[in-house]
Design a protein around this motif. Structure first.
Motif, PDB file in Angstrom:
ATOM      1  N   MET A   1      38.408  34.537  34.828  1.00  0.00           N
ATOM      2  CA  MET A   1      38.486  35.722  35.715  1.00  0.00           C
ATOM      3  C   MET A   1      39.769  36.472  35.461  1.00  0.00           C
ATOM      4  O   MET A   1      40.854  35.895  35.466  1.00  0.00           O
ATOM      5  N   SER A   2      39.637  37.746  35.281  1.00  0.00           N
ATOM      6  CA  SER A   2      40.781  38.520  34.824  1.00  0.00           C
ATOM      7  C   SER A   2      41.927  38.535  35.830  1.00  0.00           C
ATOM      8  O   SER A   2      43.088  38.453  35.444  1.00  0.00           O
ATOM      9  N   ASN A   3      41.624  38.602  37.103  1.00  0.00           N
ATOM     10  CA  ASN A   3      42.725  38.688  38.055  1.00  0.00           C
ATOM     11  C   ASN A   3      43.044  37.348  38.712  1.00  0.00           C
ATOM     12  O   ASN A   3      43.712  37.286  39.744  1.00  0.00           O
TER      13      ASN A   3
ATOM     14  N   THR B   1      41.382  35.171  40.390  1.00  0.00           N
ATOM     15  CA  THR B   1      40.906  34.821  41.725  1.00  0.00           C
ATOM     16  C   THR B   1      39.608  34.034  41.668  1.00  0.00           C
ATOM     17  O   THR B   1      38.873  33.971  42.636  1.00  0.00           O
ATOM     18  N   SER B   2      39.328  33.418  40.514  1.00  0.00           N
ATOM     19  CA  SER B   2      38.045  32.765  40.332  1.00  0.00           C
ATOM     20  C   SER B   2      37.812  31.647  41.339  1.00  0.00           C
ATOM     21  O   SER B   2      36.678  31.345  41.680  1.00  0.00           O
ATOM     22  N   GLU B   3      38.857  31.021  41.818  1.00  0.00           N
ATOM     23  CA  GLU B   3      38.713  29.952  42.804  1.00  0.00           C
ATOM     24  C   GLU B   3      38.099  30.490  44.087  1.00  0.00           C
ATOM     25  O   GLU B   3      37.254  29.886  44.712  1.00  0.00           O
TER      26      GLU B   3
ATOM     27  N   GLU C   1      32.409  38.482  44.229  1.00  0.00           N
ATOM     28  CA  GLU C   1      33.135  39.593  43.623  1.00  0.00           C
ATOM     29  C   GLU C   1      32.357  39.953  42.368  1.00  0.00           C
ATOM     30  O   GLU C   1      32.359  39.191  41.404  1.00  0.00           O
ATOM     31  N   ASN C   2      31.631  41.052  42.445  1.00  0.00           N
ATOM     32  CA  ASN C   2      30.803  41.407  41.302  1.00  0.00           C
ATOM     33  C   ASN C   2      31.279  42.694  40.667  1.00  0.00           C
ATOM     34  O   ASN C   2      31.523  43.678  41.359  1.00  0.00           O
TER      35      ASN C   2
ATOM     36  N   THR D   1      31.540  35.021  40.994  1.00  0.00           N
ATOM     37  CA  THR D   1      31.115  36.211  40.259  1.00  0.00           C
ATOM     38  C   THR D   1      29.909  35.845  39.399  1.00  0.00           C
ATOM     39  O   THR D   1      29.896  34.798  38.756  1.00  0.00           O
TER      40      THR D   1
END
Lengths: 139, 786
Positions: free
Chosen positions: A1-3, A5-7, B477-478, A11
């Motif tokens: 995840m680019s920013n 925040t994947s935790e 978040e898409n 997405t």
């Protein structure tokens, strides 16, 4: 995840789309039709033993979430078809459960081995139970 | 003069329903010396009896009639029309309810019921002596109609009215009719072509001989009264002679000025000399005077030479009988809610912009391209309830159509193989074929996420749509190339201005208030002004069309045949007393009163006859036809003065709602004390303190005010005032040494009729405990009242 925040955020990615497509292919069901009414969960006699409710399994499947493959729920499912009879959108949920089991079993993962049973258990368990478990829970 | 009156009284036995409880012969005997004629009848409502009444009126030369029988809700019309034939004016007939409100509810109290019957009839006799004949008036109406707004609602109403043969003036603010509907490529749930179904209707507007189409126009002023409105319409300077223009478009081609196209929601340019879209009606050019640089290129290019860049505009005056508001809606300014990023990120568009993107004649030729960047979109996310269903920011209401149009747009986009996500709080699809449309959208593989979107943030060329997936309790978040916001549907600025001009109230949500939200949804609070479509709340095209057809019927109803003005109006009885304070103007719930030359002029058409203005007058200068102070006081006195009952309670009951509830209590044979004597009134707002004092002076021990709920019944708006007044009266009574507990106020809902038994019994017991009003107090009151 680019920013980073994947935790926090889920997405939907191509691998999710692939997992979802696989479940649909194996089950033959259009799981997009589910609108999360919860009728399957409230019809299920075994939810007390499940980690995810059947309706949640369907939502995970819609979103192609890998967690669904690690869930106990498809294994607890006894294919009684209550959910399928009551689904207002005509989804055969038991087929979806079967598809998920199938996907797990295809990784050579056995949920049930005869070796683990004691001789007493082997004597006492009905033949039919042993056979159906072997069919359903082994690769 | 009242001594010469020849009053006839009939007492009905109702086949025992009345006479088993009430001693009818005794009642008749006691009344005998007081009037010219008294008669008992087994069944007063039977045809032979009605004929006998007519014969007796003639034989005994009677000029006024009192009928003591069942509730006036039963046979009033029969009695009225028959007595009219016998020469008795409707205002000279009194019906006394001695069944529902006497014999049926006092079954165990024959003596009390008989006494009460006598009192009620004596009240009616006293009142009728003060009555004079009244006639309804025929109202003059203009047969023409003004329809404001030419979207699908205004178009439909106009066509229906024109077909009916009425002259219609259809006024539209834009250069072309068609409204929002003409901007849509497809409409749900059938996905048929919006323009294909609307364009023929638009053409019919142009061709109809009965429709006078005024585009690029606005309403400047409305005066006059319902049935006879004078309207000034301002035709904005458009620089083109509408009659002469042939719609060739030569002016557009040579015009050097480009400005954003309103029709395309600003996503593509148009010229300053323009025809908004190819199917425009009227198919004529408009010069945008705000942007024209007066280079004269168009003037020179125009083949019929119909362009005049110095067009000053024009005012047109109309006289119409009725007005239909069909001014539609606009989208809430979603740029004001920063979390959605509209105006900040080029990937964010409104749903109306998406409509234009999806149109083959739109800015992208129906390609799913971001018109602001030119990039092709591979994923589109919809944000439902962007600013809706929110009491803190945006709007509290549900806009009703967003779910469905989002489903529609999602299907059209998904059909091109593009990923579509819909973020929703609830999918609301309550309409015929709508749920099926939702299922069809899911079937196409559109993804749904339950949870309100919290924010939209940039990521490279795309944006991320953040919200919760409530089904899995995870934040999602898409990424999306295009985000479509579905903002609240709101009333337009123009509508608010018009509402003020027409004196039509709007509700908290700023949509025009219906006369009754359920039973009269197409009428506004003002007579002769009707509404259809989104101006009375967001709605789909089906409902809008249905309303538009209905509004046409309302207009026909209002303007056809004879419009009668009932003779129940308030009037300035004592012009000399009036000091022009204007209290009556402020209190009138119908806005029917204006001060002209320092005196109130009450519009007979607008006055509902609620009587609320009369007690408001500090000078006692106002009165009401058919319900004069003299009549009311005579009835109160007649009902109480000669009564021998021990406890006397006067109940003023609102005539439509509360009175019906009291009748139902009778029908169910509930039981309450015979001390309760009822006088019906249109609204209790009619009561003055003086009336209450009068009652206490002449024998009342307690007074009940049983009012309808606010805004219910024909005089609903007046019922607000009556409660405030009752509170004041309680304390004012103390000044006359009458304890405030002797005045009771309740609102009565029809379904609550069972509770009336308890209410009546409770108040009776209270008053019994309190004892009678002292004679000295009564004497002082009588003296003060004169």
């Amino acid at each position: 995840m680019s920013n980073g925040t994947s935790e926090l955020y889920f997405t939907f990615r191509p691998e999710n789309a692939a997992l979802k497509a696989k479940i649909e292919e194996l089950s033959g069901e259009n799981i997009d039709l589910c609108f999360q009414c919860g009728a399957c969960s409230s019809s299920c006699p075994l939810t007390s033993e499940m980690d995810l409710l059947p309706s949640t399994v369907i939502r995970y499947a819609q979103l192609g979430m890998e967690e669904v493959l690690g869930s106990k729920t498809p294994w607890i499912c006894i294919t009684c078809f209550n959910c399928e009879i009551r689904c207002p959108r005509g989804i055969d949920i038991a087929n979806v459960m079967e598809a998920i089991r199938e996907m797990v079993l295809r990784t050579k993962y056995d949920k049930f081995t005869l070796d683990e049973l004691t001789p007493e258990e082997l004597r006492e368990l009905p033949q039919i139970a042993l056979i159906s478990n072997q069919r359903k829970l082994t690769a | 003069m009242s001594e010469d009156l020849r009053i006839g009284v009939w007492v009905c036995e109702c086949g025992g329903n009345i006479s088993d409880v009430v001693e009818v012969p005794s009642v008749a005997d006691q009344l005998e010396p007081e009037v010219a004629y008294v008669h008992r009848e087994r069944y007063l409502c039977s045809s032979p009896s009605v004929e006998a009444i007519k014969a007796a009126v003639e034989e005994h030369k009677l000029d006024r009639v009192v009928l003591a029988c069942c509730t006036p809700n039963m046979h009033t019309e029969t009695f009225r029309s028959n007595l009219e034939q016998a020469g008795i004016n409707s205002a000279l007939l009194e019906i006394v309810n001695v069944r529902e409100q006497c014999s049926w509810v006092h079954k165990e109290d024959h003596e009390g019921a008989t006494l009460k019957t006598l009192d009620l009839i004596r009240g009616a006799i006293a009142r009728i002596k003060e009555s004079s004949p009244l006639e309804s008036k025929v109202m003059e109406v203009s047969p023409e109609v003004l329809v404001i707004g030419a979207g699908v609602a205004g178009i439909t109403t106009s066509l229906r009215l024109a077909e009916f043969g009425m002259k219609v003036h259809l006024v539209e603010k834009r250069p072309s009719i068609g409204g929002h509907m003409i901007q849509y490529p497809k409409v749900f749930p059938t996905l048929d072509c919006s323009q294909c179904i609307l364009t023929p209707k638009m053409a019919s507007i142009n061709q109809s001989r009965n429709i006078d189409l005024l585009t690029y126009a606005e309403i400047k002023e409305v005066s006059g009264v319902p049935g006879d409105f004078d309207v000034k319409v301002w035709l904005k300077p458009r620089g083109v002679d509408v009659e002469a223009c042939i719609g060739c478009g030569d002016c557009t081609r040579v015009c050097p000025i480009s400005v954003p196209s309103e029709f395309n929601e600003g996503l593509s340019p148009r010229k300053a000399a323009y025809i908004p879209f190819p199917q425009a009606v009227p198919s004529v050019a408009t010069i945008d005077m705000d942007h024209c640089i007066k280079c004269n290129s168009c003037v020179n290019a125009c083949p019929p030479k119909c362009i005049n860049l110095d067009d000053p505009g024009k005012e047109v005056e109309l006289n119409v009988g009725a007005i239909v508001l069909a001014t539609g809606f606009e989208l809430y300014d979603i740029g004001s809610l920063a979390q959605y990023g509209y105006g900040k990120y080029q990937n964010v568009v409104t749903s109306l912009e998406m409509e234009r993107i999806l149109d083959v004649n739109g800015p992208t030729g129906s390609m799913i391209i971001n018109p602001k960047t030119g990039e092709t979109a591979k994923s589109v996310s919809f944000v439902l309830c962007a600013g809706s269903r929110d009491t803190e920011v945006g709007k509290a209401h549900c806009s009703r159509v967003c779910c469905l149009y989002a489903l529609k747009q999602a299907q059209l986009i998904r059909d091109r193989g593009i990923d579509v996500w819909i973020h929703y709080i609830d999918i609301r699809a309550p309409g015929r074929r709508y749920e099926e449309f939702y299922a069809a959208t899911q079937d196409k593989g559109v993804m749904f996420v339950k949870g309100k979107v919290t924010e939209i943030v940039p990521e490279g060329d795309r944006v991320l749509v953040r919200g919760e997936d409530m089904m899995i309790n995870r934040m999602v978040e898409n990424p999306a190339d295009l985000v479509v916001l579905c903002p609240p549907i709101v009333t337009t600025e123009e509508t608010l201005k018009l509402a003020e001009m027409l004196r039509v109230p709007v509700d908290e949500d700023q949509f025009v208030l219906e006369r009754h939200p359920k039973l009269d949804p197409l009428a506004t609070k003002r007579d002769g002004v009707f509404a259809a479509g989104a101006v009375i709340g967001p709605k789909d095209i089906q409902s809008t069309t249905a309303e538009a057809e209905g509004a046409a019927m309302k207009v026909v109803n209002f303007l056809s045949g004879e419009r009668m003005i009932e003779p129940n109006k308030a009037y300035l009885a004592h012009s000399d007393l009036c000091d022009g304070c204007g209290e009556c103007v402020d209190v009138c719930p119908e806005n029917a009163i204006r001060l002209v030359g320092g005196k109130p002029v009450i519009n007979e058409i607008m006055c509902s006859g609620c009587g609320a203005c009369i007690p408001a007058c500090p000078q006692n200068a106002l009165d009401q036809q058919g319900l004069t102070d003299a009549q009311l006081k005579a009835q109160i006195r007649g009902l109480l003065e000669s009564s021998t009952a021990e406890v006397k309670i006067l109940a003023f009951v609102e005539r439509a709602v509360a009175y019906t509830a009291v009748d139902l209590a009778g029908l169910a044979r509930l039981s309450y004390p015979s001390s309760i004597r009822i006088i019906p009134l249109p609204s209790l707002a009619r009561l003055k303190l003086e009336h209450l004092l009068h009652a206490f002076a002449y024998g009342a021990d307690g007074i009940m005010l049983l009012e309808a709920p606010e805004h219910e019944g024909p005089y609903g708006s007046a019922h607000v005032v009556s409660e405030e007044r009752a509170d004041d009266y309680k304390w004012e009574l103390e000044d006359y040494d009458v304890d405030s507990v002797r005045l009771w106020f309740s609102r009565v809902y029809v379904p609550d009729w069972r509770k009336l038994e308890l209410v009546f019994n409770t108040f009776h017991n209270m008053i019994e405990d309190e004892g009678p009003v002292e004679d000295e107090v009564r004497e002082v009151l009588k003296e003060k009242l004169g």
